[in-house]
Design a protein around this motif. Structure first.
Motif, mmCIF file in Angstrom:
data_model
loop_
_atom_site.group_PDB
_atom_site.id
_atom_site.type_symbol
_atom_site.label_atom_id
_atom_site.label_comp_id
_atom_site.label_asym_id
_atom_site.label_seq_id
_atom_site.Cartn_x
_atom_site.Cartn_y
_atom_site.Cartn_z
ATOM 1 N N PRO A 102 0.820 -1.223 0.000
ATOM 2 C CA PRO A 102 0.000 0.000 0.000
ATOM 3 C C PRO A 102 0.847 1.264 0.000
ATOM 4 O O PRO A 102 0.508 2.233 -0.685
ATOM 5 N N LEU A 106 0.771 4.209 -2.710
ATOM 6 C CA LEU A 106 0.498 5.599 -2.361
ATOM 7 C C LEU A 106 1.573 6.518 -2.922
ATOM 8 O O LEU A 106 1.306 7.646 -3.305
ATOM 9 N N THR B 32 -0.202 10.572 2.108
ATOM 10 C CA THR B 32 0.733 9.532 1.689
ATOM 11 C C THR B 32 1.249 8.766 2.898
ATOM 12 O O THR B 32 1.217 7.540 2.934
ATOM 13 N N TYR B 210 -6.331 -0.070 3.558
ATOM 14 C CA TYR B 210 -5.821 0.574 2.352
ATOM 15 C C TYR B 210 -6.959 0.918 1.398
ATOM 16 O O TYR B 210 -7.036 2.035 0.872
ATOM 17 N N PHE B 213 -8.658 3.993 2.384
ATOM 18 C CA PHE B 213 -7.772 5.144 2.620
ATOM 19 C C PHE B 213 -7.662 5.468 4.105
ATOM 20 O O PHE B 213 -7.641 6.623 4.501
ATOM 21 N N ASN B 215 -5.409 5.621 6.701
ATOM 22 C CA ASN B 215 -4.003 5.577 7.082
ATOM 23 C C ASN B 215 -3.810 5.441 8.590
ATOM 24 O O ASN B 215 -2.778 4.962 9.044
#
Lengths: 241, 249
Positions: A102, A106, B32, B210, B213, B215
């Motif tokens: 992942p 990203l 990110t 993931y 999203f 994180n």
């Protein structure tokens, strides 16, 4: 050679027996799989996937080799640097790198660069570990001889260190080769629209057993053949040194 | 050695500080990667609240089964293959190319055969780990000095006594190396398989986070896997070194 034939025949028999035991919904028998693979190799879209994987794999392999040697060789030459780096590299080798995927996605986004990066992440570590070990294991006698002969540093590296470490370096390249392939394929299995890994993942979703089997067969054949060739070269290098 | 350890810590600290700096300054966006300090905090919270306890337990449980099976099967097969010269010659090419084969390619078949439960994941871990154990058992048995085995025969030791007093102590360092590799490979296999396709476990949770999203869950879990695998690896590495030093004496 004879052993190899025995082994292949044995595995084909196990495969056929497994088919008879598990049935056609789980796997296809050897002959059908080979024929279906032949059929796939005659279609254009399949070649598109194959070439995509080949491109990603070759770039990833080149990166693994360049970075692996770039890390391994200089670190191996410096005793302290090697002692600092080795446990870190070995720990990194033991990490299930798939969970890093992942992060790679990203950073690189979906597409070819992510696959390449993921393949290289897998391959670079063994190449570096083996190159470092190879350089560290160069016999001190050889290095003392080089000093006695007043060889320059480049001369020592070229004539002593490189040939003496070559068998070990080559073993690293051999293992790096197979891990890069696995890494590239894993990279294709997620967040990718092309390549053999994508084809596999897609076939899993559709429960398309013939495709799963044919692609698996192709990958195993490719990996095993090249690995046998590399192993033979590896053994010759070791005998020569 | 102590100095090397110190430098290693410094290198790691510098690396972390760099990432922290990149994240805090906004060069790397939190989308990110969140800053390491935040990841550690989130991991602490996840462990404290126990929200991932089931996934952690499931993964560790599967890894433990894969390790146990592969160590036992690997040693039994290793001893058997060591006895049978012909079989060993026949299997040699398989051992040499085994790790070049993408084992995950078989995962779909295992799912079709065994369903989506734990079995396919344990099997992948087992397949990766078992061969390492077989190869290290063989290497260990190869290194038992002939003289010692002859001595055992001269003293009329039974097979069990010979194994306990001679074969096992001589082969022990290799066996521990085998166990160490088996643990690493089982971890890689199980987590990887969970990640590819499964319904629970750490690999699944990372993939799930993931896809959402998330994180705040994904990075702490990745960190947890890194800590678990390196921690286990380092512990076994220490054991291996102790055995090697003891044998050298």
């Amino acid at each position: 050679m004879r052993n190899g034939v025995f082994l292949v025949v044995g595995m084909l028999l196990v495969w056929q027996a497994l088919f008879m035991f598990a049935g056609a919904h789980a796997l296809s028998p050897p002959i059908e799989t080979a024929m279906f693979l032949g059929h796939l190799l005659g279609t254009a879209p399949f070649w598109g996937h194959l070439l995509e994987t080949a491109r990603a794999f070759s770039v990833a392999l080149a990166l693994s080799v360049v970075f692996g040697l770039g890390i391994g060789l200089p670190f191996g030459l410096n005793k302290m640097a090697a002692e600092v780096a080795e446990p870190l590299l070995v720990s990194a080798y033991a990490v299930p790198k798939i969970v890093l995927y992942p992060i790679v996605l990203l950073i690189f986004g979906i597409g070819l660069p992510a696959k390449i990066a993921f393949g290289a992440i897998h391959g670079v570590i063994p190449v570096a570990i083996f190159a470092m070990a190879g350089v560290r294991q160069v016999s001190p006698v050889l290095l003392r001889t080089a000093r006695a002969l007043r060889l320059s540093r480049t001369e020592t590296l070229r004539r002593i260190v490189w040939p003496a470490a070559l068998p070990e370096i080559f073993s690293g390249l051999r293992i790096g080769f197979s891990l890069t392939l696995i890494g590239t394929l894993l990279g294709e299995m997620f967040g990718s629209q092309k390549g053999l890994g994508y084809l596999l993942m897609n076939a899993i979703g559709l429960q398309n057993v013939p495709v799963i089997m044919a692609v698996t067969l192709l990958l195993v054949l490719f990996a095993a053949t090249l690995s046998i060739v590399l192993l033979a070269m590896d053994r010759r290098l070791r005998r020569a040194s | 050695m102590h100095r090397a350890g110190l430098y290693r810590l410094l290198v790691l600290a510098a690396l972390l500080a760099t990432i922290e700096g990149l994240c805090r300054s906004g060069i790397v966006t939190p989308f990110t990667m969140p800053a390491p300090s935040i990841v550690v905090r989130d991991l602490g919270r996840i462990l404290w609240t126990g929200s991932m306890a089931a996934a952690i337990a499931k993964t560790l449980h599967d890894v433990a089964i894969a390790v146990a099976l592969s160590v036992v099967a690997g040693m039994v097969l290793g001893v058997a293959i060591h006895r049978l010269r012909g079989l060993r010659d026949a299997l040699e090419p398989l051992f040499a190319t085994y790790y070049a084969i993408p084992v995950y390619a078989f995962y779909p078949l295992f799912i079709v055969l065994f369903g989506l439960g734990s079995t396919p994941q344990v099997l992948i871990g087992f397949m990766l780990a078992m061969i390492a154990m077989v190869m290290n058992t063989l290497a260990g048995l190869d290194r038992v000095p002939r003289v010692l085995l002859r001595t055992a025969r001269a003293y009329r030791l039974g097979p069990l006594e010979t194994a306990r007093r001679i074969t096992l102590p001589c082969a022990a360092p290799f066996l521990v190396t085998g166990v160490k590799l088996a643990v690493s490979y089982a971890f890689i296999g199980v987590v990887g398989a969970e990640f590819i396709m499964s319904r629970d476990g750490l690999g699944y949770e990372i993939n799930f986070a993931y896809n959402n999203f998330d994180n705040a869950i994904m990075y702490p879990l990745i960190l947890l896997i890194l800590l678990l695998s390196t921690g286990l690896n380092m512990a076994l590495h220490t054991w291996e070194r102790i055995l090697l030093i003891r044998r050298g004496r």
